[in-house]
Design an enzyme around this catalytic site. Sequence first.
Site, PDB file in Angstrom:
ATOM      1  N   ASP A  14      22.949  20.009  35.659  1.00 32.07           N
ATOM      2  CA  ASP A  14      21.928  20.321  34.647  1.00 32.07           C
ATOM      3  C   ASP A  14      21.845  21.825  34.426  1.00 32.07           C
ATOM      4  O   ASP A  14      21.741  22.596  35.386  1.00 32.07           O
ATOM      5  CB  ASP A  14      20.555  19.790  35.103  1.00 32.07           C
ATOM      6  N   ASN A  44      20.192  11.384  40.288  1.00 26.48           N
ATOM      7  CA  ASN A  44      18.758  11.648  40.513  1.00 26.48           C
ATOM      8  C   ASN A  44      18.089  10.468  41.208  1.00 26.48           C
ATOM      9  O   ASN A  44      17.295  10.637  42.145  1.00 26.48           O
ATOM     10  CB  ASN A  44      18.044  11.900  39.178  1.00 26.48           C
ATOM     11  N   ASN A 184      11.856   3.386  29.372  1.00 28.57           N
ATOM     12  CA  ASN A 184      10.624   4.075  28.996  1.00 28.57           C
ATOM     13  C   ASN A 184      10.228   3.546  27.604  1.00 28.57           C
ATOM     14  O   ASN A 184      10.926   2.717  27.012  1.00 28.57           O
ATOM     15  CB  ASN A 184      10.753   5.602  29.079  1.00 28.57           C
ATOM     16  N   LYS A 219       0.693   8.249  30.606  1.00 32.02           N
ATOM     17  CA  LYS A 219      -0.192   7.066  30.560  1.00 32.02           C
ATOM     18  C   LYS A 219       0.134   6.049  31.657  1.00 32.02           C
ATOM     19  O   LYS A 219      -0.473   4.983  31.709  1.00 32.02           O
ATOM     20  CB  LYS A 219      -0.104   6.409  29.180  1.00 32.02           C
ATOM     21  N   GLY A 246      11.543  10.098  34.886  1.00 32.00           N
ATOM     22  CA  GLY A 246      11.892   8.674  34.779  1.00 32.00           C
ATOM     23  C   GLY A 246      12.816   8.260  35.935  1.00 32.00           C
ATOM     24  O   GLY A 246      12.698   7.159  36.477  1.00 32.00           O
ATOM     25  N   ASP A 247      13.708   9.159  36.306  1.00 30.95           N
ATOM     26  CA  ASP A 247      14.625   8.851  37.421  1.00 30.95           C
ATOM     27  C   ASP A 247      13.880   8.834  38.754  1.00 30.95           C
ATOM     28  O   ASP A 247      14.205   8.034  39.631  1.00 30.95           O
ATOM     29  CB  ASP A 247      15.755   9.887  37.474  1.00 30.95           C
ATOM     30  N   SER A 286      12.729  19.103  41.850  1.00 29.37           N
ATOM     31  CA  SER A 286      11.281  18.791  41.726  1.00 29.37           C
ATOM     32  C   SER A 286      10.907  17.554  42.543  1.00 29.37           C
ATOM     33  O   SER A 286       9.763  17.134  42.547  1.00 29.37           O
ATOM     34  CB  SER A 286      10.918  18.565  40.252  1.00 29.37           C
TER      35      SER A 286
HETATM   36  O1  RIB Z   1      16.953  11.925  33.242  1.00 32.27           O
HETATM   37  C1  RIB Z   1      17.258  13.291  33.384  1.00 32.27           C
HETATM   38  C2  RIB Z   1      18.725  13.452  33.474  1.00 32.27           C
HETATM   39  O2  RIB Z   1      19.306  13.089  32.224  1.00 32.27           O
HETATM   40  C3  RIB Z   1      19.197  14.862  33.715  1.00 32.27           C
HETATM   41  O3  RIB Z   1      19.383  15.127  35.074  1.00 32.27           O
HETATM   42  C4  RIB Z   1      20.471  14.953  32.895  1.00 32.27           C
HETATM   43  O4  RIB Z   1      21.599  15.259  33.654  1.00 32.27           O
HETATM   44  C5  RIB Z   1      20.594  13.621  32.185  1.00 32.27           C
HETATM   45  O5  RIB Z   1      21.405  12.744  32.887  1.00 32.27           O
END
Ligand code: RIB
Length: 289
Positions: A14, A44, A184, A219, A246-247, A286
């Site tokens: 990233d 992630n 999502n 939410k 989300g991950d 994070s």
């Molecule tokens: O969901 C976030 C991720 O989306 C990031 O880490 C990016 O690499 C993409 O895969």
Amino acid sequence: MKPKICVVGSANIDQVSYVKRTPNDGETVFGESYQMGFGGKGANQAVMAGILGADVYIIACLGSDVYKDMTIENFKNNNVITDYIQTVEGSSGVAPIWVDESGQNRIIVIPGANNLIDSSSAIESLEKIGKPDVLVGQFEIPMNVNEQVFSHAYKNGVKTVLNPAPADKPSDTLLENTSWFIPNEIEFEEIYGDVFNENNLILFANNVETNVVVTLGEKGCAYIKNNKVEIMNTDSVKAIDTTGAGDAFVGAFSFALASKFDTEECIKLALQKATDSVTKKGTQSSYKN
Ligand code: RIB
């Protein structure tokens, strides 16, 4: 015994720019800061489950570039077993990301090696890993690889979690081999073809065998219980960077599912980890306290 999780999916680097506001067409703006870090939805989710204490196996594909060794090292540092990582000539996945003042992100994924993951090797890896409690997948690798791996795992009694991100319509085969489907709100709308609301969620869920949870950002999330939509709220926090939230949800949910938590406990842990992640900069960085 530790829960055992297998994640099949992407790994990216990233490249995150933090800006007050993102530029318009033809405009140049100055950013506030920049950081490079480990990302990719598969990676992630694996790292979140690893941090939480599962035995996590990742089946992913990296390129032959400088990112390969650092990505493997990062997995190892986060309890993710790297024996089943495939490598190909060329570039690993990368993701340029813009995060604005409100913490919202815009992401471009250049898949590179992620698109070249080999399905036969992935199945062989799954056989060698032995039956995990949970298998997790997303849509940053080719759909046919997910189909084959999910079918193999599901037929062997493994619970499967599918996060259809970035949004794409899952094939019938894939959905039939999915235990938990976690889009999502935006992904739900693209896949369902209509707005997200409680009625549409019920209609969607009535047409599939899988359990459905829709994440709703600040939410919380929506899920179905006894044919009714339940909403679980989350704490209100100041969002600094929503990338990878989300991950965090899917990784923590999968950890809880593999640990045999009940549905509400799975969702509660997932929301807590996702919400905490938005209060800090970076993607995987994070996820740590
Ligand atoms: O969901 C976030 C991720 O989306 C990031 O880490 C990016 O690499 C993409 O895969």
